[in-house]
Design an enzyme around this catalytic site. Structure first.
Site, PDB file in Angstrom:
ATOM      1  N   ARG A  44       0.781  -1.144   0.269  1.00 45.40           N
ATOM      2  CA  ARG A  44      -0.139  -0.042   0.058  1.00 45.40           C
ATOM      3  C   ARG A  44       0.866   1.346  -0.171  1.00 45.40           C
ATOM      4  O   ARG A  44       0.468   2.444  -0.588  1.00 45.40           O
ATOM      5  CB  ARG A  44      -0.867   0.194   1.344  1.00 45.40           C
ATOM      6  CG  ARG A  44      -2.177  -0.315   0.986  1.00 45.40           C
ATOM      7  CD  ARG A  44      -2.843   0.016   2.464  1.00 45.40           C
ATOM      8  NE  ARG A  44      -3.853   0.978   2.295  1.00 45.40           N
ATOM      9  CZ  ARG A  44      -5.004   0.850   2.109  1.00 45.40           C
ATOM     10  NH1 ARG A  44      -5.643  -0.368   2.290  1.00 45.40           N
ATOM     11  NH2 ARG A  44      -6.178   1.643   2.131  1.00 45.40           N
ATOM     12  N   LYS A 140       0.427 -19.118   5.498  1.00 44.21           N
ATOM     13  CA  LYS A 140      -0.413 -19.700   6.828  1.00 44.21           C
ATOM     14  C   LYS A 140      -0.418 -18.376   7.821  1.00 44.21           C
ATOM     15  O   LYS A 140       0.275 -17.603   7.950  1.00 44.21           O
ATOM     16  CB  LYS A 140       0.309 -20.748   7.472  1.00 44.21           C
ATOM     17  CG  LYS A 140       1.637 -20.220   8.205  1.00 44.21           C
ATOM     18  CD  LYS A 140       1.981 -21.408   9.191  1.00 44.21           C
ATOM     19  CE  LYS A 140       1.533 -20.956  10.528  1.00 44.21           C
ATOM     20  NZ  LYS A 140       2.398 -20.054  11.259  1.00 44.21           N
ATOM     21  N   HIS A 170       5.976 -23.464   6.124  1.00 51.81           N
ATOM     22  CA  HIS A 170       7.357 -23.542   5.699  1.00 51.81           C
ATOM     23  C   HIS A 170       8.259 -24.725   6.143  1.00 51.81           C
ATOM     24  O   HIS A 170       9.459 -24.963   5.904  1.00 51.81           O
ATOM     25  CB  HIS A 170       7.998 -22.470   6.079  1.00 51.81           C
ATOM     26  CG  HIS A 170       8.367 -22.081   7.676  1.00 51.81           C
ATOM     27  ND1 HIS A 170       7.436 -21.454   8.443  1.00 51.81           N
ATOM     28  CD2 HIS A 170       9.531 -22.067   8.217  1.00 51.81           C
ATOM     29  CE1 HIS A 170       7.989 -21.711   9.624  1.00 51.81           C
ATOM     30  NE2 HIS A 170       9.087 -22.066   9.696  1.00 51.81           N
ATOM     31  N   LYS A 174      12.038 -27.550   5.100  1.00 57.47           N
ATOM     32  CA  LYS A 174      13.182 -27.815   5.855  1.00 57.47           C
ATOM     33  C   LYS A 174      13.625 -29.181   5.485  1.00 57.47           C
ATOM     34  O   LYS A 174      13.143 -30.125   5.365  1.00 57.47           O
ATOM     35  CB  LYS A 174      12.732 -27.975   7.163  1.00 57.47           C
ATOM     36  CG  LYS A 174      12.370 -26.533   7.844  1.00 57.47           C
ATOM     37  CD  LYS A 174      12.104 -26.597   9.435  1.00 57.47           C
ATOM     38  CE  LYS A 174      11.543 -25.412   9.815  1.00 57.47           C
ATOM     39  NZ  LYS A 174      12.500 -24.294  10.472  1.00 57.47           N
ATOM     40  N   GLU A 208      10.470 -22.853  21.072  1.00 54.72           N
ATOM     41  CA  GLU A 208      11.355 -21.499  21.077  1.00 54.72           C
ATOM     42  C   GLU A 208      11.708 -20.872  22.169  1.00 54.72           C
ATOM     43  O   GLU A 208      10.812 -20.775  22.913  1.00 54.72           O
ATOM     44  CB  GLU A 208      10.618 -20.641  19.955  1.00 54.72           C
ATOM     45  CG  GLU A 208       9.986 -21.409  18.412  1.00 54.72           C
ATOM     46  CD  GLU A 208       9.175 -20.352  17.926  1.00 54.72           C
ATOM     47  OE1 GLU A 208       9.665 -19.717  17.194  1.00 54.72           O
ATOM     48  OE2 GLU A 208       7.844 -20.300  18.026  1.00 54.72           O
ATOM     49  N   ASP A 227      -1.184 -21.236  15.815  1.00 54.98           N
ATOM     50  CA  ASP A 227       0.159 -20.732  14.910  1.00 54.98           C
ATOM     51  C   ASP A 227       1.084 -21.772  14.683  1.00 54.98           C
ATOM     52  O   ASP A 227       2.080 -21.742  13.468  1.00 54.98           O
ATOM     53  CB  ASP A 227       0.732 -19.785  15.978  1.00 54.98           C
ATOM     54  CG  ASP A 227       2.114 -18.977  15.278  1.00 54.98           C
ATOM     55  OD1 ASP A 227       2.165 -18.617  14.310  1.00 54.98           O
ATOM     56  OD2 ASP A 227       3.034 -18.865  16.069  1.00 54.98           O
ATOM     57  N   HIS A 232       2.202 -26.781  11.335  1.00 56.98           N
ATOM     58  CA  HIS A 232       3.536 -27.323  11.267  1.00 56.98           C
ATOM     59  C   HIS A 232       3.339 -28.917  11.963  1.00 56.98           C
ATOM     60  O   HIS A 232       4.176 -29.684  11.405  1.00 56.98           O
ATOM     61  CB  HIS A 232       4.544 -26.493  12.154  1.00 56.98           C
ATOM     62  CG  HIS A 232       4.602 -25.084  11.326  1.00 56.98           C
ATOM     63  ND1 HIS A 232       4.402 -24.843  10.132  1.00 56.98           N
ATOM     64  CD2 HIS A 232       4.775 -23.860  11.998  1.00 56.98           C
ATOM     65  CE1 HIS A 232       4.555 -23.574  10.026  1.00 56.98           C
ATOM     66  NE2 HIS A 232       4.904 -22.879  11.186  1.00 56.98           N
ATOM     67  N   LYS A 328       6.342 -20.740  23.265  1.00 61.76           N
ATOM     68  CA  LYS A 328       7.498 -19.779  23.106  1.00 61.76           C
ATOM     69  C   LYS A 328       7.821 -19.450  24.362  1.00 61.76           C
ATOM     70  O   LYS A 328       7.483 -19.722  25.332  1.00 61.76           O
ATOM     71  CB  LYS A 328       6.566 -18.430  22.634  1.00 61.76           C
ATOM     72  CG  LYS A 328       5.920 -18.661  21.289  1.00 61.76           C
ATOM     73  CD  LYS A 328       6.380 -17.563  20.377  1.00 61.76           C
ATOM     74  CE  LYS A 328       5.599 -17.430  18.839  1.00 61.76           C
ATOM     75  NZ  LYS A 328       6.783 -17.863  18.136  1.00 61.76           N
TER      76      LYS A 328
HETATM   77  C1  BG6 Z   1       5.769 -19.307  12.183  1.00 62.12           C
HETATM   78  C2  BG6 Z   1       5.255 -19.191  13.372  1.00 62.12           C
HETATM   79  O1  BG6 Z   1       4.969 -20.219  11.306  1.00 62.12           O
HETATM   80  O2  BG6 Z   1       7.039 -20.473  12.392  1.00 62.12           O
HETATM   81  C3  BG6 Z   1       6.073 -18.308  14.126  1.00 62.12           C
HETATM   82  O3  BG6 Z   1       4.311 -17.945  12.751  1.00 62.12           O
HETATM   83  C4  BG6 Z   1       7.210 -19.274  14.674  1.00 62.12           C
HETATM   84  O4  BG6 Z   1       5.332 -17.897  15.315  1.00 62.12           O
HETATM   85  C5  BG6 Z   1       7.885 -19.795  13.473  1.00 62.12           C
HETATM   86  O5  BG6 Z   1       8.220 -18.425  15.257  1.00 62.12           O
HETATM   87  C6  BG6 Z   1       9.022 -20.826  13.827  1.00 62.12           C
HETATM   88  O6  BG6 Z   1       9.511 -21.348  12.749  1.00 62.12           O
HETATM   89  P1  BG6 Z   1      11.094 -21.822  12.619  1.00 62.12           P
HETATM   90  O7  BG6 Z   1      11.392 -22.137  11.299  1.00 62.12           O
HETATM   91  O8  BG6 Z   1      12.085 -20.803  13.248  1.00 62.12           O
HETATM   92  O9  BG6 Z   1      11.094 -23.115  13.503  1.00 62.12           O
END
Ligand code: BG6
Length: 466
Positions: A44, A140, A170, A174, A208, A227, A232, A328
């Site tokens: 934007r 996502k 994603h 990996k 994390e 999330d 994942h 987290k």
């Molecule tokens: C994302 C989440 O999909 O994956 C994040 O939205 C998270 O909150 C991240 O931190 C973790 O990805 P990775 O590749 O660092 O394990």
């Protein structure tokens, strides 16, 4: 490598700067990307190409591993910038003017909030950007629950065929996750043991140390279940539990995963609270509490940690618990899968374990029992380690973008996979919404609430904490 044009919506956003542009650059640096086409960045914000490139330089370059001035210059040579208001169809015409001539492979990447997907698709269609040259990429989380996910899928299907849609997770890019299928399919020893007769339980953990960073607003109405677990972790679960297909084409892999997601045993209201633990981090000496983070609602009940016990209703896995957890601000950052095999005595400390470490180290370990030296009666557990860390700089986004360019959908979610995952997750969300479950707390930089330990220990299993 095929030629392509790449249109990015949300080009000034965090994901674009941290992952998408660095991945495109890295692919170019690795010689895997032809840049005969154009990269058209849009958002934007109104500014010119020069200003955008400057911003790209300051915000994106820091995330690049192999920065090389000459390569960067070549790479940015084909990046253009357009300011587009998603609600203004007129502005979408600018895209057509900007595309390279006779472009046959057009990738349109939505790195924007899902609430704008439909409007963007409609306007792209109105300017003719929905024909077979076009593939769209959706980030996502797709929706906030089953209903909203189905709504998005259904509306988008009015503009694009399923074969044109690439839904990103994603984790499927990996290296360590992509190795799961190979590990299972090409080692008959595991195939023979991969079932309820030999496996006691399976753990999948993704921890994390990071908190919510500057994503408070997004995170506070998303939470750990949506999330990380809905996508994942359930994807990893389906790769671990699925029947190995005869062929490794996209269709067969997605079908096999879908079967697993559909076989997740629905969580019943009366057992749900015992099977699902949700928690939020509170402060310690070093870190503030979740509630003190930026853009978090006062008294927010959003979970930053979830641990649960899932089961599958199929012949292979009936009765085998799958313990899943993510959080987290945990004590360590890691992701792993632990397969615990049954033993006759069934005591936790002498069972064989196959540990597939996904990150930060890519490693496969096997815990086995051997005789203690100089004793004929005692045994001890030793670990066989296969270190798979590699020098490849290819990150998951780079991998997935290259897959999209080559039209390989195997590592992307079919809409039915996401809908099946949401269907199962919905039962948990409904229970939470009715405020029928308790929110527990854990100190930042810890291993999570004690209730998560009780969840697994009462079944005679234990979390594998590195
Ligand atoms: C994302 C989440 O999909 O994956 C994040 O939205 C998270 O909150 C991240 O931190 C973790 O990805 P990775 O590749 O660092 O394990």
């Amino acid at each position: 490598m095929q030629n392509f044009d790449f249109i990015l919506f949300g080009a000034t956003g965090d994901l674009a700067m941290r992952k998408i542009f660095p991945s495109l650059y890295q692919a170019y640096y690795d010689g895997l990307l032809s840049l005969e086409g154009k990269i058209i960045a849009t958002s934007r914000t109104k500014f010119g190409r020069k200003d955008f490139l400057k911003r790209l330089e300051t915000q994106s370059k820091i995330h690049i591993k192999n920065y090389d001035e000459k390569k960067w210059e070549e790479f940015t040579h084909n990046i253009y910038y357009l300011s587009i208001n998603i609600n203004e169809v007129k502005e979408f015409n600018l895209l057509n003017q900007q595309l390279s001539k006779n472009s046959k492979n057009i990738i349109i990447y939505f790195s924007i909030s899902p609430e704008f997907f439909i409007q963007a698709c409609e306007n792209l269609t109105l300017v003719g950007l929905n024909d077979k040259r076009v593939k769209i990429v959706l980030e996502k989380p797709l929706g906030m629950d089953l209903k909203s996910c189905c709504e998005i899928n259904e509306k988008i299907s009015k503009f694009y065929k399923e074969t044109q849609i690439y839904r990103i997770d994603h984790y499927l890019g990996k290296e360590s996750v992509r190795n799961i299928l190979t590990l299972r399919a090409f080692n008959p020893i595991f195939q023979a043991l991969w079932n309820k007769k030999y496996i006691q339980c399976i753990e999948i953990s993704v921890f994390e140390t990071l908190g919510v960073e500057n994503r408070g607003e997004f995170y506070d109405h998303t939470g750990a279940l949506r999330d990380m677990l809905q996508n994942h972790i359930l994807q990893i679960l389906s790769l671990i539990a699925m029947k190995i297909p005869k062929n490794f084409d996209a269709n067969s892999i997605r079908k096999a995963k879908l079967k697993i997601l559909k076989s997740l045993k629905p969580l019943k209201i009366d057992t749900l609270n015992k099977q699902v633990i949700r928690a939020q981090y509170v402060k310690n000496e070093e870190f503030k509490s979740y509630l003190e983070e930026k853009n978090i609602k006062a008294k927010s009940q959003t979970e930053t940690f979830v641990a649960l016990k899932a089961e599958l209703m199929n012949k292979t896995w009936q009765g085998v618990p799958f313990y899943l957890r993510t959080g987290k601000r945990m004590a360590e950052s890691f992701a792993h899968i632990v397969i615990s095999f049954k033993n006759k005595k069934n005591t936790a400390n002498d069972i064989n374990k196959l540990i597939i470490s996904l990150q930060p180290h890519h490693r496969i370990s096997f815990e086995m029992n051997i005789k203690k030296i100089e004793s004929d009666t005692d045994f001890e557990t030793k670990i066989l380690n296969l270190n798979l860390n590699h020098n490849s700089t290819m990150q998951s986004y780079e991998r997935l973008i290259l897959d999209i360019i080559e039209s390989n959908p195997a590592s992307f979610n079919h809409k039915e996979e996401l809908e099946a995952a949401w269907k199962w997750v919905d039962s948990i969300l409904k229970n939470w919404k009715n405020k029928k479950s308790e929110l527990f707390f854990y100190p930042a930089k810890s291993w999570g609430p004690k209730q998560a330990f009780e969840l697994i220990e009462k079944d005679g299993c234990e979390w594998y904490n590195i």
